[in-house]
Design an enzyme around this catalytic site. Structure first.
Site, PDB file in Angstrom:
ATOM      1  N   TYR A  92     -26.476  29.309  33.717  1.00 10.32           N
ATOM      2  CA  TYR A  92     -26.085  28.796  35.027  1.00 10.32           C
ATOM      3  C   TYR A  92     -26.550  27.351  35.229  1.00 10.32           C
ATOM      4  O   TYR A  92     -27.727  27.027  35.051  1.00 10.32           O
ATOM      5  CB  TYR A  92     -26.699  29.678  36.108  1.00 10.32           C
ATOM      6  CG  TYR A  92     -26.148  29.483  37.490  1.00 10.32           C
ATOM      7  CD1 TYR A  92     -24.922  30.015  37.844  1.00 10.32           C
ATOM      8  CD2 TYR A  92     -26.860  28.784  38.461  1.00 10.32           C
ATOM      9  CE1 TYR A  92     -24.410  29.868  39.123  1.00 10.32           C
ATOM     10  CE2 TYR A  92     -26.361  28.631  39.741  1.00 10.32           C
ATOM     11  CZ  TYR A  92     -25.128  29.173  40.071  1.00 10.32           C
ATOM     12  OH  TYR A  92     -24.639  29.016  41.332  1.00 10.32           O
ATOM     13  N   SER A 186     -27.980  34.955  30.087  1.00  9.01           N
ATOM     14  CA  SER A 186     -27.953  34.820  31.541  1.00  9.01           C
ATOM     15  C   SER A 186     -26.505  34.719  32.015  1.00  9.01           C
ATOM     16  O   SER A 186     -25.715  35.640  31.772  1.00  9.01           O
ATOM     17  CB  SER A 186     -28.806  33.632  31.972  1.00  9.01           C
ATOM     18  OG  SER A 186     -29.012  33.634  33.366  1.00  9.01           O
ATOM     19  N   GLN A 187     -26.096  33.635  32.675  1.00  9.67           N
ATOM     20  CA  GLN A 187     -24.686  33.504  33.032  1.00  9.67           C
ATOM     21  C   GLN A 187     -23.809  33.657  31.794  1.00  9.67           C
ATOM     22  O   GLN A 187     -22.765  34.321  31.829  1.00  9.67           O
ATOM     23  CB  GLN A 187     -24.415  32.151  33.681  1.00  9.67           C
ATOM     24  CG  GLN A 187     -22.946  31.905  33.967  1.00  9.67           C
ATOM     25  CD  GLN A 187     -22.668  30.520  34.508  1.00  9.67           C
ATOM     26  OE1 GLN A 187     -22.376  30.351  35.676  1.00  9.67           O
ATOM     27  NE2 GLN A 187     -22.762  29.516  33.639  1.00  9.67           N
ATOM     28  N   ASP A 272     -38.358  40.045  34.497  1.00  8.25           N
ATOM     29  CA  ASP A 272     -37.355  39.044  34.824  1.00  8.25           C
ATOM     30  C   ASP A 272     -37.128  39.020  36.331  1.00  8.25           C
ATOM     31  O   ASP A 272     -36.666  39.998  36.923  1.00  8.25           O
ATOM     32  CB  ASP A 272     -36.055  39.373  34.093  1.00  8.25           C
ATOM     33  CG  ASP A 272     -35.022  38.260  34.160  1.00  8.25           C
ATOM     34  OD1 ASP A 272     -35.124  37.393  35.049  1.00  8.25           O
ATOM     35  OD2 ASP A 272     -34.103  38.267  33.320  1.00  8.25           O
ATOM     36  N   HIS A 301     -37.272  35.842  32.529  1.00  5.59           N
ATOM     37  CA  HIS A 301     -35.895  35.490  32.202  1.00  5.59           C
ATOM     38  C   HIS A 301     -35.794  34.759  30.859  1.00  5.59           C
ATOM     39  O   HIS A 301     -34.714  34.714  30.267  1.00  5.59           O
ATOM     40  CB  HIS A 301     -35.323  34.625  33.328  1.00  5.59           C
ATOM     41  CG  HIS A 301     -33.827  34.567  33.332  1.00  5.59           C
ATOM     42  ND1 HIS A 301     -33.025  35.688  33.358  1.00  5.59           N
ATOM     43  CD2 HIS A 301     -32.972  33.494  33.313  1.00  5.59           C
ATOM     44  CE1 HIS A 301     -31.756  35.330  33.350  1.00  5.59           C
ATOM     45  NE2 HIS A 301     -31.694  34.002  33.324  1.00  5.59           N
TER      46      HIS A 301
END
Length: 321
Positions: A92, A186-187, A272, A301
């Site tokens: 992101y 992640s994203q 996370d 994360h």
């Protein structure tokens, strides 16, 4: 950060009911049909990134609404094709950055197509692809951009781009179109799951700490961004909750995971604070193909960092052998 989500034993069996709208498949079929009305037009330009053992190309292709999506294609210089390829999606706020940022997979003999994420690239790595269809008010970032309707929501464009990136990789003359892996964290992990559910047969999927999963649960567990952007939006738009979560249901990675079938590698950090572990496990446990989860109990994360990068290389080599 202490453990705040379900105990690990419960995470491993966590299988929430999927929040899936009745028109999910029709919506995505229509989106991709409209996207494919525009010729792919893969464009390639050789660039000198200073890496003599790598072939580096500045590429672009037609994504959603025919808009040009930038990317990098990097491959080993002295290995004849056709090569396996990893189509990589970004975290992101980040863009494709410099071509030299992408050398680990090519060093292992795997070509890599890095898709720039439209409208992003100002948080930690620069990007070069504008988003040509900005719609509606949003509370920073892109999480609520166009969120009043699934047709205008930001990730409709991104997920269509992601499928086209797979098609661009398959169209590249150096690539073996039957040895395509999608990969991201992640994203990027959420986008990889979307591509896995939409792009047809793949050799493999890597989804590290995937974002965009179980939106209702995530927004109730953490106040960190990017999920926090949704919370801030609803603090102002107090009567929009059902409309917002209906839109998000068309983009939930869990729904794409259930439609995927390629072998998959997941990872999770049990501390996370960005992507709650239960949301990662929800995507993993609903995943429709063979899968494996790598667990980092005391990581957030960042999960396994270099260790997980090595896991990714080994996995991609194994599924494309």
């Amino acid at each position: 950060m202490p453990f705040y989500d379900l105990p690990r034993a419960e995470l491993e069996t966590y299988l929430p009911e999927r929040d899936e709208p009745a028109g999910f498949d029709a919506f995505w079929a229509a989106t991709l049909e409209a996207t494919r009305e525009h010729p792919l037009e893969l464009k390639r330009e050789r660039v000198d990134a200073g890496y003599r053992e790598l072939v580096t190309e500045d590429i672009s292709f037609a994504g959603f609404d025919g808009e040009r999506i930038k990317g990098w294609f990097v491959a080993p210089a002295h290995r004849p094709g056709p090569l396996p390829v990893a189509v990589s999606y970004l975290g992101y706020g980040g863009g494709r950055g410099l071509a030299g940022s992408w050398s680990q997979l090519p060093a292992a003999g795997i070509a890599q197509l890095v898709m720039d994420t439209r409208g992003q690239g100002s948080r930690y790595r620069p990007g070069d692809t504008p988003d040509g269809d900005l719609t509606g008010p949003h509370s920073g970032g892109v999480m609520t951009l166009g969120i009043d309707d699934p047709h205008t929501y930001y990730y409709r464009r991104v997920f269509a781009d992601a499928v086209r990136a797979v098609e661009a990789a398959r169209a590249h003359p150096l690539v073996d179109d039957e040895r395509v892996v999608v990969q991201g964290g992640s994203q990027g992990g959420g986008i990889a799951l979307a591509a896995a559910g939409l792009a047809g047969p793949l050799a493999g999927v890597v989804a590290d700490v995937p974002f965009l999963s179980c939106f209702r649960r995530a927004t109730g567990l953490v106040d960190t961004d990017p999920y926090g952007e949704i919370v801030r939006y609803l603090r102002v738009h107090r009567h929009a909750e059902e409309r917002v979560f209906r839109t998000l249901s068309y983009f939930d990675a869990v729904n794409f995971a259930a439609r995927a079938s390629a072998p998959a590698l997941f990872s999770v950090g049990l501390m996370d604070e960005v992507c709650p572990p239960s949301t990662v496990y929800a995507a993993h446990n609903h995943y429709g193909g063979p899968k494996r989860m790598v667990v980092y109990p005391y990581n957030g994360h960042e999960n396994g960092e270099e260790l997980q990068a090595q896991e990714t290389v080994e996995f991609v080599l194994s599924v494309t052998a």
